[in-house]
Design a protein around this motif. Structure first.
Motif, PDB file in Angstrom:
ATOM      1  N   ASN A 175     -29.685 -75.948 -52.734  1.00  0.00           N
ATOM      2  CA  ASN A 175     -29.980 -74.555 -52.407  1.00  0.00           C
ATOM      3  C   ASN A 175     -31.397 -74.475 -51.834  1.00  0.00           C
ATOM      4  O   ASN A 175     -32.356 -74.895 -52.461  1.00  0.00           O
ATOM      5  N   GLY A 176     -31.510 -73.944 -50.630  1.00  0.00           N
ATOM      6  CA  GLY A 176     -32.802 -73.902 -49.948  1.00  0.00           C
ATOM      7  C   GLY A 176     -33.109 -75.138 -49.133  1.00  0.00           C
ATOM      8  O   GLY A 176     -34.156 -75.221 -48.491  1.00  0.00           O
ATOM      9  N   HIS A 177     -32.192 -76.125 -49.132  1.00  0.00           N
ATOM     10  CA  HIS A 177     -32.386 -77.359 -48.367  1.00  0.00           C
ATOM     11  C   HIS A 177     -32.447 -77.051 -46.870  1.00  0.00           C
ATOM     12  O   HIS A 177     -31.634 -76.277 -46.355  1.00  0.00           O
ATOM     13  N   GLU A 178     -33.402 -77.639 -46.169  1.00  0.00           N
ATOM     14  CA  GLU A 178     -33.515 -77.424 -44.723  1.00  0.00           C
ATOM     15  C   GLU A 178     -32.642 -78.423 -43.968  1.00  0.00           C
ATOM     16  O   GLU A 178     -32.770 -79.630 -44.151  1.00  0.00           O
ATOM     17  N   TRP A 179     -31.758 -77.891 -43.154  1.00  0.00           N
ATOM     18  CA  TRP A 179     -30.799 -78.722 -42.423  1.00  0.00           C
ATOM     19  C   TRP A 179     -30.773 -78.258 -40.972  1.00  0.00           C
ATOM     20  O   TRP A 179     -30.381 -77.138 -40.674  1.00  0.00           O
ATOM     21  N   ASN A 180     -31.211 -79.136 -40.096  1.00  0.00           N
ATOM     22  CA  ASN A 180     -31.276 -78.812 -38.659  1.00  0.00           C
ATOM     23  C   ASN A 180     -32.011 -77.492 -38.411  1.00  0.00           C
ATOM     24  O   ASN A 180     -31.584 -76.662 -37.607  1.00  0.00           O
ATOM     25  N   GLY A 181     -33.110 -77.304 -39.148  1.00  0.00           N
ATOM     26  CA  GLY A 181     -33.936 -76.119 -38.939  1.00  0.00           C
ATOM     27  C   GLY A 181     -33.493 -74.887 -39.693  1.00  0.00           C
ATOM     28  O   GLY A 181     -34.107 -73.827 -39.560  1.00  0.00           O
ATOM     29  N   ARG A 182     -32.427 -75.012 -40.505  1.00  0.00           N
ATOM     30  CA  ARG A 182     -31.943 -73.862 -41.276  1.00  0.00           C
ATOM     31  C   ARG A 182     -32.024 -74.158 -42.766  1.00  0.00           C
ATOM     32  O   ARG A 182     -31.684 -75.256 -43.184  1.00  0.00           O
ATOM     33  N   ARG A 183     -32.433 -73.144 -43.554  1.00  0.00           N
ATOM     34  CA  ARG A 183     -32.444 -73.281 -45.008  1.00  0.00           C
ATOM     35  C   ARG A 183     -31.092 -72.796 -45.533  1.00  0.00           C
ATOM     36  O   ARG A 183     -30.796 -71.603 -45.496  1.00  0.00           O
ATOM     37  N   ILE A 184     -30.269 -73.722 -45.977  1.00  0.00           N
ATOM     38  CA  ILE A 184     -28.934 -73.354 -46.405  1.00  0.00           C
ATOM     39  C   ILE A 184     -28.948 -72.721 -47.794  1.00  0.00           C
ATOM     40  O   ILE A 184     -29.832 -72.979 -48.607  1.00  0.00           O
ATOM     41  N   GLU A 185     -27.957 -71.858 -48.036  1.00  0.00           N
ATOM     42  CA  GLU A 185     -27.778 -71.218 -49.335  1.00  0.00           C
ATOM     43  C   GLU A 185     -26.597 -71.884 -50.038  1.00  0.00           C
ATOM     44  O   GLU A 185     -25.518 -72.030 -49.463  1.00  0.00           O
ATOM     45  N   VAL A 186     -26.810 -72.298 -51.271  1.00  0.00           N
ATOM     46  CA  VAL A 186     -25.739 -72.923 -52.058  1.00  0.00           C
ATOM     47  C   VAL A 186     -25.648 -72.192 -53.389  1.00  0.00           C
ATOM     48  O   VAL A 186     -26.635 -72.094 -54.124  1.00  0.00           O
ATOM     49  N   ARG A 187     -24.473 -71.665 -53.692  1.00  0.00           N
ATOM     50  CA  ARG A 187     -24.260 -70.922 -54.937  1.00  0.00           C
ATOM     51  C   ARG A 187     -22.798 -71.031 -55.337  1.00  0.00           C
ATOM     52  O   ARG A 187     -21.956 -71.522 -54.572  1.00  0.00           O
ATOM     53  N   GLU A 188     -22.507 -70.539 -56.534  1.00  0.00           N
ATOM     54  CA  GLU A 188     -21.124 -70.516 -57.009  1.00  0.00           C
ATOM     55  C   GLU A 188     -20.252 -69.710 -56.051  1.00  0.00           C
ATOM     56  O   GLU A 188     -20.657 -68.655 -55.557  1.00  0.00           O
TER      57      GLU A 188
END
Length: 391
Positions: A175-188
């Protein structure tokens, strides 16, 4: 490498943050106490800070140093609160529903199912890339990225991990990991149903003992609760976390108006009638952020033969990537206000069956929904909308 110890003693809740502080500033501040794995500031749906956040350290010792160093620290004129994040410590049980349970809604490592929602994905990412990324947290059983009718990514996806523990680890890691310039959201993933839904060859819901069929394929009579007088900032995840103290919560919804704001009430569906009764005893009159909430059996759900039949519609020929929220959104441009929506899930595959149900507050609204939306083109499909004759 991040330490493999449990998140619960390494993650801190940070309250009373100035609203101008972002995750990067929070992370920079706490680097004075050690190696910060991740920092998050909880945001509203409009993208504004909610004034609190979480910080995850590599070791428990660093986390304790940070509490000693920064609790009551003055930041831009505010004395911030820093303590162990109880939401992470309880691994899904809500020990402080007015505070730390909010962090769960923002993805703090406290997932309680194997299904995860992944948002803000780069559009070039495919399901295989998504699966490879999440393998860092454990065994990935499935990864999906919904596509539009032209075959392009819709910018979000779902991941099913091998266990709840691996899902929690994935939230903590990514959650919040930067991937190709985007901070992804990971949740239930609130739509995830363990084992899928019982097969329904009619493509709709059926009445059983006076109740409507819910996500587990059984009657909701006696298990569905109405929750009133909710604080307007409470979201479905916070409601779900609160009611977990009474048992297994299958679903929680906060009813919203056409602009996406809470209407101050919602519904909770428990696994058993006994758990629902326990929830009423525990929470009817419970003080939630200064409000005494009302909890009672949802007569609207339990009275399927009377109220629901006139106000519920069946929606067919939906794109398979459609989620419950998108199903609601189909009706809102026509001045309609759905109070409940469900996508039917195939038991064997766990995938959408391409149909769902939508419930309105009045018979007139449901009839207008049929008139206005039946035949509408949604992502290249002409959806079918009719009154649901099976409730």
């Amino acid at each position: 490498m991040m330490a493999t110890g449990q998140v619960n003693r390494r993650q801190l809740f940070v309250g009373n943050l100035p609203f101008s502080v972002g995750w990067q500033e929070l992370k920079d501040l706490f680097r004075g106490s050690g190696n910060v794995v991740r920092a998050d500031v909880a945001m509203t749906p409009q993208g504004r800070s909610r004034g609190f956040g979480t910080v995850l350290f590599e070791t428990e010792e660093e986390a304790q140093n940070a509490v000693a160093q920064f609790n009551n620290y003055e930041l831009l004129g505010r004395k911030i609160e820093v303590r162990e994040d109880r939401a992470a410590s309880s691994a899904g049980a809500s020990s402080a529903p007015n505070e730390s349970s909010r962090a769960v809604a923002e993805g703090d490592g406290s997932a309680v199912s194997r299904g995860l929602y992944v948002g803000n994905l780069p559009y070039a990412v495919g399901w295989q890339d998504l699966k490879d990324l999440f393998r860092a947290a454990g065994n990935v059983q499935r990864a999906d990225i919904p596509q539009d009718y032209q075959g392009r990514s819709k910018g979000f996806g779902t991941v099913t991990m091998g266990s709840v523990e691996e899902a929690r680890k994935a939230v903590a890691l990514l959650n919040g990991h930067e991937w190709n310039g985007r901070r992804i959201e990971v949740r239930e993933d609130r739509n995830f149903v363990e084992g899928g839904q019982a097969d329904n060859t009619s493509g709709s819901t059926h009445a059983s003992q006076g109740g409507i069929v819910g996500s587990n394929g059984g009657s909701t009579a006696g298990r569905a609760l109405f929750v009133g007088n909710l604080p307007f900032n409470v979201q479905w995840q916070e409601l779900k976390d609160l009611f977990r103290q009474a048992g297994n919560v299958q679903r929680a919804d906060v009813v919203q108006d056409a602009t996406g704001r809470s209407r101050g009430y919602g519904q909770v569906q428990m696994s058993t009638v006994e758990e629902a009764q326990k929830a009423i005893q525990l929470f009817n009159g419970h003080d939630l952020q200064g409000r005494a909430i009302e909890v009672r059996e949802d007569k609207f759900a339990a009275n399927g033969g009377a109220g629901n039949a006139a106000s519920q519609v069946f929606v067919g020929n939906l794109p398979y990537s459609t989620r419950w929220q998108e199903l609601k959104d189909i009706f809102r441009p026509y001045g309609l206000n759905p109070i409940h929506a469900d996508i039917l899930i195939d038991q064997a595959s766990g995938r959408s069956k391409g149909c769902g149900i939508v419930r309105f507050g009045t018979k007139e609204e449901s009839e207008r929904a049929v008139e206005e939306v039946n035949g509408l083109n949604v992502a290249g499909r002409a959806v079918v909308v009719r009154l649901d004759k099976f409730v």
